[in-house]
Structure formats: structure tokens, C-alpha cells
Design a protein around this motif. Structure first.
Motif, mmCIF file in Angstrom:
data_model
loop_
_atom_site.group_PDB
_atom_site.id
_atom_site.type_symbol
_atom_site.label_atom_id
_atom_site.label_comp_id
_atom_site.label_asym_id
_atom_site.label_seq_id
_atom_site.Cartn_x
_atom_site.Cartn_y
_atom_site.Cartn_z
ATOM 1 N N LEU A 179 0.856 -1.187 0.000
ATOM 2 C CA LEU A 179 0.000 0.000 0.000
ATOM 3 C C LEU A 179 0.892 1.237 0.000
ATOM 4 N N VAL A 180 0.605 2.164 -0.904
ATOM 5 C CA VAL A 180 1.445 3.357 -1.060
ATOM 6 C C VAL A 180 0.570 4.595 -0.926
ATOM 7 N N LYS A 181 1.042 5.554 -0.144
ATOM 8 C CA LYS A 181 0.341 6.834 0.038
ATOM 9 C C LYS A 181 1.351 7.960 -0.128
ATOM 10 N N GLY A 182 1.002 8.985 -0.948
ATOM 11 C CA GLY A 182 1.942 10.074 -1.136
ATOM 12 C C GLY A 182 1.448 11.124 -2.097
ATOM 13 N N ALA A 183 2.375 11.967 -2.528
ATOM 14 C CA ALA A 183 2.045 13.066 -3.435
ATOM 15 C C ALA A 183 1.435 12.526 -4.716
ATOM 16 N N ALA A 184 0.249 13.026 -5.050
ATOM 17 C CA ALA A 184 -0.487 12.464 -6.190
ATOM 18 C C ALA A 184 0.263 12.648 -7.498
ATOM 19 N N ARG A 198 -3.608 8.735 -17.257
ATOM 20 C CA ARG A 198 -2.818 9.708 -16.499
ATOM 21 C C ARG A 198 -3.314 11.138 -16.688
ATOM 22 N N ASP A 199 -3.765 11.465 -17.889
ATOM 23 C CA ASP A 199 -4.269 12.825 -18.125
ATOM 24 C C ASP A 199 -5.457 13.123 -17.216
ATOM 25 N N PHE A 200 -6.324 12.146 -17.048
ATOM 26 C CA PHE A 200 -7.488 12.337 -16.182
ATOM 27 C C PHE A 200 -7.051 12.595 -14.742
ATOM 28 N N TRP A 201 -6.144 11.767 -14.244
ATOM 29 C CA TRP A 201 -5.731 11.910 -12.845
ATOM 30 C C TRP A 201 -4.959 13.207 -12.620
ATOM 31 N N HIS A 202 -4.093 13.579 -13.552
ATOM 32 C CA HIS A 202 -3.374 14.853 -13.392
ATOM 33 C C HIS A 202 -4.345 16.032 -13.422
ATOM 34 N N GLU A 203 -5.370 15.930 -14.234
ATOM 35 C CA GLU A 203 -6.368 16.998 -14.298
ATOM 36 C C GLU A 203 -7.123 17.119 -12.981
ATOM 37 N N ARG A 262 -7.861 24.573 -5.478
ATOM 38 C CA ARG A 262 -8.800 25.016 -4.439
ATOM 39 C C ARG A 262 -8.146 25.065 -3.071
ATOM 40 N N GLY A 263 -6.829 24.890 -3.028
ATOM 41 C CA GLY A 263 -6.107 24.943 -1.772
ATOM 42 C C GLY A 263 -6.129 23.637 -1.002
ATOM 43 N N LEU A 264 -6.483 22.544 -1.652
ATOM 44 C CA LEU A 264 -6.549 21.244 -0.998
ATOM 45 C C LEU A 264 -5.234 20.503 -1.168
ATOM 46 N N ARG A 265 -4.848 19.779 -0.132
ATOM 47 C CA ARG A 265 -3.672 18.913 -0.214
ATOM 48 C C ARG A 265 -4.142 17.550 -0.716
ATOM 49 N N VAL A 266 -3.627 17.142 -1.850
ATOM 50 C CA VAL A 266 -4.120 15.935 -2.523
ATOM 51 C C VAL A 266 -3.102 14.811 -2.372
ATOM 52 N N LEU A 294 -7.957 9.190 -4.968
ATOM 53 C CA LEU A 294 -7.373 10.399 -4.416
ATOM 54 C C LEU A 294 -8.123 10.817 -3.154
ATOM 55 N N VAL A 295 -7.401 11.384 -2.218
ATOM 56 C CA VAL A 295 -8.033 12.007 -1.055
ATOM 57 C C VAL A 295 -7.517 13.447 -0.986
ATOM 58 N N ALA A 296 -8.413 14.362 -0.685
ATOM 59 C CA ALA A 296 -8.054 15.783 -0.619
ATOM 60 C C ALA A 296 -8.360 16.310 0.770
ATOM 61 N N ILE A 297 -7.389 16.965 1.367
ATOM 62 C CA ILE A 297 -7.511 17.469 2.731
ATOM 63 C C ILE A 297 -7.356 18.975 2.711
#
Length: 626
Positions: free
Chosen positions: A97-102, A126-131, A139-143, A177-180
Motif C-alpha cells: 500500500l502506497v500513500k503520497g504526493a499524487a 494519467r491525463d485524467f488523474w493529473h487533471e 482550491r487549496g486542498l492537499r491531494v 485520491l483524497v483531498a484534505i
């Protein structure tokens, strides 16, 4: 949510909970008896654990049921962490399981789940996820990205290195993705505006995505109008000269590594900036050590960061830095007030005796040794303590910063020595020599002794405001010690004048009549208003006239004269009145990294000098009084 979406969402939070070093515990409050939730660990991880708990999962129990077989700790260079588990009880396959900078993990993913079905996979888009990452970050969220992969049996999970994930061909499966939202403190925004007014350049250095950093920068008011942001990889590709050219104009640095922070500090120092860096982690220690002023976090900071820094914030609050800047400026101003007060008074005492000996026409010396010692030990000290306790002037954080090489003994002190001491000497000698037939030597000495003390009291009121006029309501408020000091001085003076033992046998004088008192009061008031007239005339009127004379003589540089003229007009340098405002960097900071966003921060102070920890921040050259 549909049943499939609920299952997918549960799996997403399961991955986030297991790939975490944070925990959520329920404890009973001893005072109220209520059960409360307490969190420990990184706030970003805690947010995921809380979300899992609200979704019905028990992260603490999950970690016991699905123990960790191996792990890769988080490192700022790689921006991810990983853990290895047997996800299904009794199964032999091992899942990483890996968690980190999107934006980092998307590029090392090979596939993704389809239609919220964990049993179906398709090549990653990849284009979808980068978008999506850019949209959330803006929006100022940490992804963060949550990924997984099944490991071969040949992999030794007890000795994993970050390169195992980062350097091989894409092999991960994107789970989601999770956004905080990690907003700045409410009190931080007005503090940033105050820092701008005080001349403190605030720069933010963060490990977040560039879009997230820019959004936070816009909230704080430190982002450039053109949205200028540099990332760590971009800084790594620059030469030293290129880096020095960009660090002054850019206030936001994203995806920065510990090496980048040191690069930024050195680049700012190379272009003449005095830099302060804030930090809390072990990786921040080198930058804290390299900065002119390292500022560590007292609550969240590690012992290593505290040892490497010169200043520790007990409350981890940016506002405290601004409070230190204000206090540093107050101390500096009060030191100057004491010098401006004491030196002219001391010169007046000594030169009055000196000139009386030179001009025998006035007879005996006006002041005895005992009287001079009394004035030095009682009156000067008492009024000096009053000035030392003077509170900060209301506009102290709107004044232009001083030059780091500015001396306490400057032109203002020299001018006041000549101007004020001359007035006091002439007044003392004139009063002593006047009407010698009507008053005895002891009566005249009592009058000039009292006159000198009253003139010092009047002049101390002038010194409460070096440039601002003292003829204002503020002279009546703000410093309770002023009334106490003046009261003590006059009370002692009356006792000395009218106590037979003290007046005759100790001080060698006699009491004064009403005419002498009136003369003393009138001359003291005249000195007070004369100094106020000097404040209003010399700086704004006479100084611009003598500039052309002093400059060819080498007594004033072009830069210092220009800065002094601007000071007289009440101006202060600001890069921009809106987003691009200029601020300092270290002293009095109250300067490289002042904002603590995430685990890294950065603030730049120009030409600052430290009088007390983070004293006033001096940004602009030549902003010298008089």
C-alpha cells in the motif's frame, strides 16, 4: 452511495488507514468524565483516519488484524510512504500500500480500477488523474494518492528502500485520491498584512503541489499577481546565478526538498538578504542552521530542529514572530530615546561648570559637586527609566525598517547634544549671573539647580516621541511611569529646597521665592516648545536645504540622502500595495521562512539586524533618522 461505491470507498479508506503511522484514541477526561477522541501523528494522516472512523472502520483494530510486514518510511525527497500487508486473512499474497504526493504516484501507476469495482482494472488514464489533481489543488486542498500493488514472493519486504517504488517501471494500481483542507490559522492573515507593513518579505516553502501552494499563498496575500511559483525540480535545474535572480521575486516555492531550502537561504544571503527560516522537522535542521535566524517550533518541533535554531516559538504561532519584531523595534527606539535624553543633559551639567570657570564674570560655579552627582544619580536615572518603560508608538510597525549598520549614536544624537545642551548651558549661566545683588549665592544655586532639573523633566517629555510631536493627547496616556517619575523628582526637589538640613549642609543652597519658581517654569516650558519647534522644522524644512551642501563634502551619500528625504515625507518602500508587498527577512527577525504551512515554511528579511531575538526587521538601506 450504491453498494459498489460503498465497497470501493471502504477499500479506499482501508488503504489510507493501514498505510499510516497516526492513530485515533478514545480517552476519558479526568475533569469532566466525558469520553473524548485524541489524535496523534501527522495531521494529514489523522484526517484520513478520522474519515475511516466516520465510515464505520476501526483503524486501530484493523492494524491489529492486518499487521504490517514491512514498510518504507516517508522521505521528503520521494514524497511517499509504503507498507506491506496480507490484506486477506490466511492469504499468502502480499500487498504493498502506497500513500503520497499524487503528482508523483500517478506516473508510477500502470492501471486503475473500473467503475468502482475492485475486481476490474484498466490501463491508467494519467491525463485524467493529473487533471483531477490540479483541479483539487487549485482550491487549496492537499491531494494524496492511495495506491496498491501485489508483490512477488521473491521480494524481501523487511528490507525495502524508496528506490524499489520510485525507480522501477510503473507497477502500482491507482485506488483513488483524497483531498484534505489544511487552511492557515485565522490570525495568520492579519499578521501577514502587518508583516508587509513592517517591511517583512514573507516567502512560503512547502512540499505541497504547486497549485495548492499558490492557492494558500493567495489566501495569505503573499502570492505574486502573475501566480509565480517555482518547484523543487525547477530550482535543482538552475545555476547559482539563476537561482539568485529568481528568489527575490518569487514568494512561493512548492515541492521543495530539504536541499532546496538550503539553496533558497544561501541564494537570499548571496543577494544581501538577512534570512530567517522556520521549521519543525529533522530535515529542516540544515536550513535552520544555515539561516541568519533559525526559528523552530516549540510544540511540534523536534529536538534536532530546536538545537539547530537560534529561536524557539513556544506557541508555534506566526503572530508571535510579529510580536517579537514589534518588541525589538520598541527596545531599539527606547535605547535611542535614552541616549538622546541623557547625553545632552550630561553635557549641560559638565559644561555649565566648565564655562563658569572660564568666564569669571559670573562669579562662583553655579553647581556644586553634590548637586551634579544628585542630578546624575537621581534625576537622570529616574527619567531614563521612564523612557525605558515607554510603550511602542502606535505606528511603530508602519515605519520603514532601519539599516542593519545604523548606529545608536547617530546624527540625531549629535544634533540634540549640540542643540539642547547649548540651550541648557545658556539658560543655567544666564539665570545664575542675573540679579546677583538681589539673591545670595545659595539662592541662585538653588534656582539653577532646580532649573536644570525642570529642564531635564521637560526635555524627557520631548524624548518620549523622537520625531512625532509631543503636543498631543498621547503625552497624557500610555506610560504610567511618566507620572510616577515626574512626581518623585518634584517631591524630592521640594524636600531638598525647603529642608534646612538638606539645603544648607548637604547641597549648599536655599529655597526659592515665587518669582524664581515662575522663571524656572517659564524657561522649562520654553525649552519644551523649542524642541517641538525643532522637530517640526529641522527634518522637513532645513534638512532638504543642507543636503546639496553635505553631499559634495562627502558627509552624505546619494542613497542615504534619498532615503532620508523619503522618511521625512512619511513614505515607506512597498513592492506593491496588493499581493506583491515587500517584507523583510530575519531579527528584528523580527528572514527566509516565516509561514509554517505543512511541515515547511519560509520568510525573507532584507538587511535585518537582531537586537533581541528577532528584533526589528531592517529591510531598506539608508532609512536612517535625520
Amino acid at each position: 452511495l450504491s453498494e459498489g461505491q460503498q465497497e470501493y470507498f471502504t477499500h479506499l479508506l482501508l488503504v489510507g488507514s493501514l498505510c499510516s503511522n497516526s492513530s485515533l484514541n478514545e480517552e476519558q477526561c479526568e475533569r469532566t468524565g466525558r469520553w473524548l477522541w485524541t489524535a496523534s501523528g501527522n495531521p494529514t494522516e489523522v484526517a484520513i483516519v478520522v474519515a475511516a472512523r466516520k465510515a464505520g472502520l476501526d483503524p486501530k483494530a484493523l492494524k491489529k488484524e492486518i499487521p504490517r510486514l514491512g514498510s518504507i518510511p516517508f522521505e521528503s525527497q520521494h514524497k511517499f510512504m509504503a507498507t506491506v500487508h496480507h490484506l486477506r486473512p490466511g492469504a499468502e499474497d502480499r500487498t504493498m500500500l502506497v500513500k503520497g504526493a499524487a503528482d508523483r504516484l500517478v506516473d508510477i501507476c500502470k492501471d486503475q480500477y473500473v467503475d468502482d469495482d475492485t475486481a476490474r482494472r484498466a490501463p491508467i488514464d494519467r491525463d485524467f488523474w493529473h487533471e483531477r489533481v490540479s483541479a483539487l489543488s487549485s482550491r487549496g486542498l492537499r491531494v494524496l494518492a492511495l495506491c496498491e500493488a501485489t508483490l512477488d514472493e521473491s521480494v524481501d519486504v523487511e528490507d525495502l528502500e524508496p528506490e524499489f517504488v520510485a525507480d522501477q517501471a510503473p507497477f502500482l494500481t491507482m485506488v483513488g485520491l483524497v483531498a484534505i483542507l489544511d487552511p492557515p490559522r485565522k490570525e495568520c492573515m492579519p499578521s501577514i498584512r502587518q508583516a508587509h507593513e513592517a517591511g517583512v518579505v514573507v516567502k512560503m516553502i512547502t512540499g505541497d503541489h504547486a497549485d495548492t501552494a499558490l492557492a494558500i499563498g493567495n489566501m495569505l496575500g503573499i502570492a505574486e499577481k502573475d501566480g509565480l511559483v517555482y518547484t523543487g525540480p525547477e530550482l535543482d535545474a538552475m545555476s547559482e546565478e539563476e537561482l539568485q535572480a529568481v528568489v527575490k521575486d518569487c514568494n512561493i516555492f512548492a515541492r521543495a526538498s530539504p536541499e532546496n531550502k538550503i539553496q533558497i537561504v544561501h541564494a537570499l544571503q548571496a543577494v544581501g538578504e538577512i534570512t530567517s527560516m522556520t521549521g519543525d522537522g529533522v530535515n529542516d535542521a540544515p536550513a535552520l542552521k544555515a539561516a541568519n535566524i533559525g526559528v523552530a517550533m516549540g510544540i511540534a518541533g523536534t529536538d534536532v530542529s530546536k538545537e539547530a535554531s537560534q529561536m524557539v516559538l513556544a506557541d508555534d504561532n506566526f503572530c508571535t514572530i510579529l510580536a517579537a519584531v514589534q518588541e525589538g523595534r520598541r527596545v531599539w527606539e527606547n535605547l535611542r530615546k535614552i541616549l538622546v535624553f541623557n547625553l545632552p543633559c550630561n553635557f549641560a551639567q559638565g559644561l555649565s561648570v566648565f564655562f563658569s570657570l572660564m568666564f569669571r564674570a559670573i562669579g562662583d560655579v553655579p553647581l556644586t559637586v553634590t548637586q551634579v552627582l544628585y542630578i546624575n544619580m537621581i534625576t537622570a536615572v529616574t527619567m531614563g527609566l521612564m523612557l525605558a518603560c515607554e510603550p511602542a508608538e502606535p505606528n511603530i510597525m508602519q515605519k520603514p525598517p532601519r539599516r542593519p549598520k545604523k548606529r545608536l549614536f547617530g546624527k540625531l544624537v549629535v544634533w540634540r547634544i549640540c542643540f539642547v545642551s547649548s540651550f541648557m548651558i545658556i539658560a543655567v549661566l544666564s539665570v545664575f549671573a542675573y540679579d546677583q545683588q538681589s539673591y545670595s549665592l545659595e539662592e541662585r544655586r538653588g534656582e539653577v539647580f532646580t532649573l536644570l532639573i525642570c529642564m531635564e523633566v521637560a526635555y524627557s517629555l520631548n524624548c518620549r516621541f523622537l520625531k512625532k510631536t509631543a503636543i498631543c493627547k498621547d503625552i497624557l496616556f500610555g506610560n504610567k511611569w511618566a507620572y510616577l517619575s515626574i512626581g518623585v523628582v518634584f517631591f524630592l526637589q521640594v524636600i531638598i529646597l525647603y529642608s534646612p538640613i538638606l539645603s544648607s549642609f548637604v547641597f549648599g543652597l536655599e529655597g526659592m521665592d515665587l518669582f524664581q519658581w515662575a522663571r524656572v517654569i517659564i524657561i522649562s516650558l520654553f525649552l519644551f516648545f523649542f524642541v517641538e519647534f525643532e522637530k517640526a522644522i529641522v527634518d522637513p524644512v532645513l534638512f532638504p536645504l543642507v543636503k546639496p551642501i553635505l553631499r559634495p563634502l562627502g558627509l552624505m551619500s546619494e542613497k542615504s540622502s534619498r532615503m532620508a528625504t523619503r522618511n521625512m515625507r512619511g513614505g515607506r518602500r512597498r513592492r506593491n500595495s496588493d499581493a506583491k508587498q515587500s517584507v523583510p527577512a530575519s531579527s528584528d527577525g523580527s528572514r527566509a521562512a516565516l509561514i509554517q504551512h505543512d511541515v515547511q515554511g519560509g520568510v525573507a528579511f532584507r538587511d535585518a539586524e537582531i537586537l533581541v531575538p528577532l528584533d526589528e526587521i531592517s529591510l531598506q538601506e539608508g532609512a536612517e533618522d535625520h
